[in-house]
Design a protein around this motif. Structure first.
Motif, mmCIF file in Angstrom:
data_model
loop_
_atom_site.group_PDB
_atom_site.id
_atom_site.type_symbol
_atom_site.label_atom_id
_atom_site.label_comp_id
_atom_site.label_asym_id
_atom_site.label_seq_id
_atom_site.Cartn_x
_atom_site.Cartn_y
_atom_site.Cartn_z
ATOM 1 N N GLN A 19 0.831 -1.204 0.000
ATOM 2 C CA GLN A 19 0.000 0.000 0.000
ATOM 3 C C GLN A 19 0.867 1.256 0.000
ATOM 4 O O GLN A 19 0.569 2.231 -0.699
ATOM 5 N N LEU A 163 -5.462 -3.834 -4.301
ATOM 6 C CA LEU A 163 -4.555 -2.693 -4.437
ATOM 7 C C LEU A 163 -3.772 -2.741 -5.750
ATOM 8 O O LEU A 163 -3.622 -1.726 -6.438
ATOM 9 N N THR A 274 0.582 5.831 6.310
ATOM 10 C CA THR A 274 1.154 4.594 5.779
ATOM 11 C C THR A 274 1.937 3.858 6.860
ATOM 12 O O THR A 274 1.790 2.634 7.032
#
Length: 507
Positions: A19, A163, A274
């Motif tokens: 991600q 993703l 993140t």
């Protein structure tokens, strides 16, 4: 069980790292292809959709907790009744979400600040993203089955596929399509396809994990509705609170300053969020394990898990966070350009609470495991309301603008997630709060500041104008020095044996 925990942890780190990597690549690409204001609207839409998460997030937490607890006790009948009841609750919630989403979509440009040329595309994108969210709602029961069986590796693999699918579609389609099709509508369609892919995999895999499970109306029980709704009612306060910290700021920024400032604020949050996701996702993979230990009243193993995990996370994350603080401006300029240099100052503020809450987050799993959600939810909601009021006061009335929202969020997050939640979790777990914080957090933090900061100061003093790659190499060297010192000074024999065992089994 230990092997599955290792799989869960590594799969969480893998999907979170993925991600992060894709986010680093996709964000500047979207800004270039769509423009700053359109990217700001994407941030706004996804933040607004997150408000709908309140309606299912709390039910998902309630279902996963009750189902995991019943399964740990070996009561498959209760397990089936909870999930069957939850399934029909989710059908009702899904209908409400879809109706609200259509209404907001129709009046999107009346509610938010939207440039004239983006009014129609933004409405369509919002409707597509709402539809994507609607698809995930019935799938919560199947997600809960994988959760209860501690199959985070499957959940994370589904997320990873989604993703990758989204990123590939964005890069390919936005590169080859005619200019008129590179729009917010196309982004919305890609988002919808991503969610269909992810949820299809979860549905298929739940049958593989529990092939004999049947969630039908005959297992529906009204008393289970009361239990789920009661638990959900309090956990929804926590969900609302999380949104007030993150998503409400984006909405207020749009109202006060417009979509361009949404983009600046969103960029400043990407790296902290993140890092947060990488480690918190892994931490949450331990949630069913904690529930299992609570169900079996194994307090000794529970305490060891909390102490060791918190200490390890503090040791691992500290050098990384301090490095990003030192080179924040270089990172932002290199990533998205000088136009977003204001994001660097905001980034520093966002990182301060992250440094504190990551090590202490694991013990908060005890709140759901013991089903003691009432007081924490009320406290969290109260602090979240204070966050919104303080943010508006600092941003609008004291003239701090984006910095006002960032400072308010940082202060309130520290009070709630780094002070109250760990204290309350220690209390219900029967642990000594000051002993836990001292050994699992303050000692590694103190050693880190004592070792890492002087080394950074010496290197920066001796070597001027270093580029980012050289700073990264030096950061790795400093981190290794810190890890070696921490290994010998902070980790006892039992913890060393556990680390060696962990590495051996994972390899």
């Amino acid at each position: 069980m230990k092997i599955q925990i290792i799989k869960n942890l590594f799969s969480n780190y893998l999907v979170s790292s993925l991600q992060m990597i894709l986010g680093v690549l996709v964000v500047p690409f979207l800004i270039i292809k769509l423009g700053k204001e359109a990217f700001g609207l994407i941030v706004l839409v996804e933040s607004t959709i997150a408000l709908f998460e309140v309606m299912i997030g709390s039910v998902r937490i309630a279902l996963s907790r009750h189902a995991t607890y019943a399964l740990a006790k070996g009561d498959l009948d209760e397990f089936t009744k909870y999930l069957s009841t939850g399934k029909y609750i989710l059908y009702v919630i899904g209908s409400i979400v879809l109706l609200l989403g259509v209404i907001v979509s129709c009046f999107f440009s009346n509610i938010f600040k939207v440039p004239l040329d983006l009014i129609y595309p933004s409405k369509i994108m919002f409707l597509l993203v709402v539809s994507s969210f609607f698809i995930t709602i019935p799938n919560v029961v199947y997600w809960s089955i994988l959760y209860s069986k501690q199959r985070f590796d499957m959940l994370n693999f589904a997320s990873s596929i989604g993703l990758i699918f989204r990123a590939v579609c964005i890069f390919v389609l936005f590169s080859i399509l005619p200019l008129k099709y590179i729009s917010l509508v196309t982004y919305g369609l890609i988002y919808l396809l991503m969610k269909i892919t992810e949820n299809t995999l979860i549905y298929i895999w739940h049958k593989k994990v529990m092939p004999g499970i049947h969630l039908t109306l005959k297992y529906f029980q009204s008393d289970k509705v009361r239990e789920i709704i009661s638990f959900s009612g309090y956990t929804s306060l926590s969900t609302v609170s999380a949104l007030l910290y993150e998503n409400t700021a984006n909405i207020l920024i749009n109202v006060f300053y417009g979509p361009l400032y949404n983009a600046i604020y969103a960029v400043s949050l990407k790296i902290p969020m993140t890092i947060n996701n990488i480690f918190l996702r892994a931490t949450w993979s331990l949630a069913p394990t904690v529930t299992d230990l609570v169900a079996k009243n194994d307090k000794d193993r529970l305490e060891k898990l909390f102490f060791i995990y918190s200490k390890m996370i503090c040791i691992v994350t500290l050098p990384m966070i301090l490095f990003i603080m030192v080179v924040s401006k270089k990172i932002i300029v290199l990533w998205v350009g000088k136009d977003f240099s204001q994001s660097a100052g905001l980034l520093l503020i966002h990182l301060i609470p992250i440094m504190m809450i990551l090590p202490l987050s694991v013990i908060s799993l005890a709140i759901n495991a013991y089903a003691k959600v009432k007081i924490p939810s009320m406290v969290t909601a109260s602090i979240a309301v204070v966050n919104v009021i303080l943010g508006i006061l600092l941003a609008k009335f004291l003239g701090l603008k984006l910095y006002g929202f960032a400072i308010s969020a940082a202060l309130c997050t520290i009070i709630n997630s780094a002070v109250f939640a760990p204290y309350y979790s220690c209390k219900i777990s029967g642990m000594h709060f000051s002993k836990y914080v001292l050994n699992a957090f303050l000692k590694p933090l103190f050693l880190g500041c004592l070792v890492i900061l002087p080394l950074y100061f010496i290197i920066n003093f001796m070597s001027h104008n270093l580029n980012l790659s050289m700073l990264l190499v030096q950061s790795i060297f400093i981190s290794i020095v810190y890890y070696c010192i921490a290994y010998f000074c902070l980790i006892n024999k039992y913890e060393k044996d556990l680390i060696i065992s962990f590495i051996t089994k994972s390899s």
